[in-house]
Enzyme design. Structure first.
Site, mmCIF file in Angstrom:
data_model
loop_
_atom_site.group_PDB
_atom_site.id
_atom_site.type_symbol
_atom_site.label_atom_id
_atom_site.label_comp_id
_atom_site.label_asym_id
_atom_site.label_seq_id
_atom_site.Cartn_x
_atom_site.Cartn_y
_atom_site.Cartn_z
ATOM 1 N N LEU A 136 -3.827 -28.987 -28.037
ATOM 2 C CA LEU A 136 -3.118 -28.046 -28.907
ATOM 3 C C LEU A 136 -3.129 -26.734 -28.125
ATOM 4 O O LEU A 136 -4.151 -26.066 -28.028
ATOM 5 C CB LEU A 136 -3.817 -27.904 -30.263
ATOM 6 C CG LEU A 136 -3.878 -29.175 -31.104
ATOM 7 C CD1 LEU A 136 -4.622 -28.929 -32.406
ATOM 8 C CD2 LEU A 136 -2.489 -29.726 -31.373
ATOM 9 N N PRO A 137 -1.987 -26.366 -27.539
ATOM 10 C CA PRO A 137 -1.934 -25.379 -26.454
ATOM 11 C C PRO A 137 -2.088 -23.918 -26.867
ATOM 12 O O PRO A 137 -1.154 -23.115 -26.749
ATOM 13 C CB PRO A 137 -0.558 -25.643 -25.841
ATOM 14 C CG PRO A 137 0.267 -26.112 -27.001
ATOM 15 C CD PRO A 137 -0.680 -26.936 -27.837
ATOM 16 N N CYS A 138 -3.277 -23.543 -27.303
ATOM 17 C CA CYS A 138 -3.511 -22.161 -27.709
ATOM 18 C C CYS A 138 -3.371 -21.186 -26.535
ATOM 19 O O CYS A 138 -3.189 -19.987 -26.752
ATOM 20 C CB CYS A 138 -4.869 -22.018 -28.385
ATOM 21 S SG CYS A 138 -6.248 -22.658 -27.438
ATOM 22 N N HIS A 139 -3.407 -21.700 -25.300
ATOM 23 C CA HIS A 139 -3.195 -20.832 -24.141
ATOM 24 C C HIS A 139 -1.772 -20.282 -24.110
ATOM 25 O O HIS A 139 -1.504 -19.300 -23.411
ATOM 26 C CB HIS A 139 -3.515 -21.577 -22.837
ATOM 27 C CG HIS A 139 -2.682 -22.778 -22.595
ATOM 28 N ND1 HIS A 139 -2.974 -24.009 -23.166
ATOM 29 C CD2 HIS A 139 -1.554 -22.963 -21.852
ATOM 30 C CE1 HIS A 139 -2.066 -24.885 -22.771
ATOM 31 N NE2 HIS A 139 -1.197 -24.276 -21.977
#
Length: 181
Positions: A136-139
């Protein structure tokens, strides 16, 4: 012989060592640490009853992460444990999963897209507690002025920057994306 509570599998990547933790058939957490030593220390502390595995969801996650870092995958299809989240966090994280490879958006944008306008700070708290970095690409979430803000994985902002740079290079070279799910 006592059966461990958690199965784990690890993977060395360009941004650090990733350890996938599985419990009851669901991915419980993805630990992104600077190196394998830090990962093993964190495992001992957080999951004292664990065993390394070469099968199941932990292995599937490592295979998909390897494909991601080889530029062959842009999204993930894995059994995450969604039961641990509030309805708000679930809405935010599910919307986060829709942010495409190489794109960024602000905390406020993510709040708006998930149906919670004006909740940018609350989105920041969800991002800080995201147990599934990269999956889950919080970056891909940045400050309202476009600056990179907090990241708890690997080496913090440095890791976030490296992930975004990597994704930008894949997007600029679309021939690298051979197996998009």
């Amino acid at each position: 012989m006592k059966i461990p509570s958690y199965e784990v599998q690890g993977l060395s990547t360009p941004v650090g060592f990733i350890t996938v933790v599985v419990g009851e058939g669901l991915i419980r957490e993805v630990l992104l640490m600077a190196d394998e030593t830090q990962a093993r220390d964190a495992l001992r502390q957080k999951y004292p009853r664990h065993a390394w595995t070469e099968a199941g969801p932990a292995l599937a996650a490592c295979v998909q992460l390897r494909e991601f870092f080889q530029g062959e995958r842009s999204a993930f299809d894995l059994p995450l444990d969604w039961t641990r989240f509030t309805p708000f966090a679930t809405a935010i994280l599910r919307e986060l999963a829709r942010v495409p490879l190489g794109a960024t958006l602000t905390y406020g944008d993510l709040a708006q897209r998930a149906g919670y306008p004006g909740r940018a700070r609350a989105v920041g708290r969800v991002m800080a507690g995201n147990p599934y970095p990269i999956l889950l690409p919080c970056h891909r979430v940045v400050g309202r002025d476009g600056r990179l803000t907090g990241y708890s994985g690997g080496e913090g902002i440095t890791t976030k920057s490296r992930l975004l740079d990597f994704e930008a290079s894949v997007v600029k070279n679309p021939h690298l994306l051979r197996k998009i799910p």
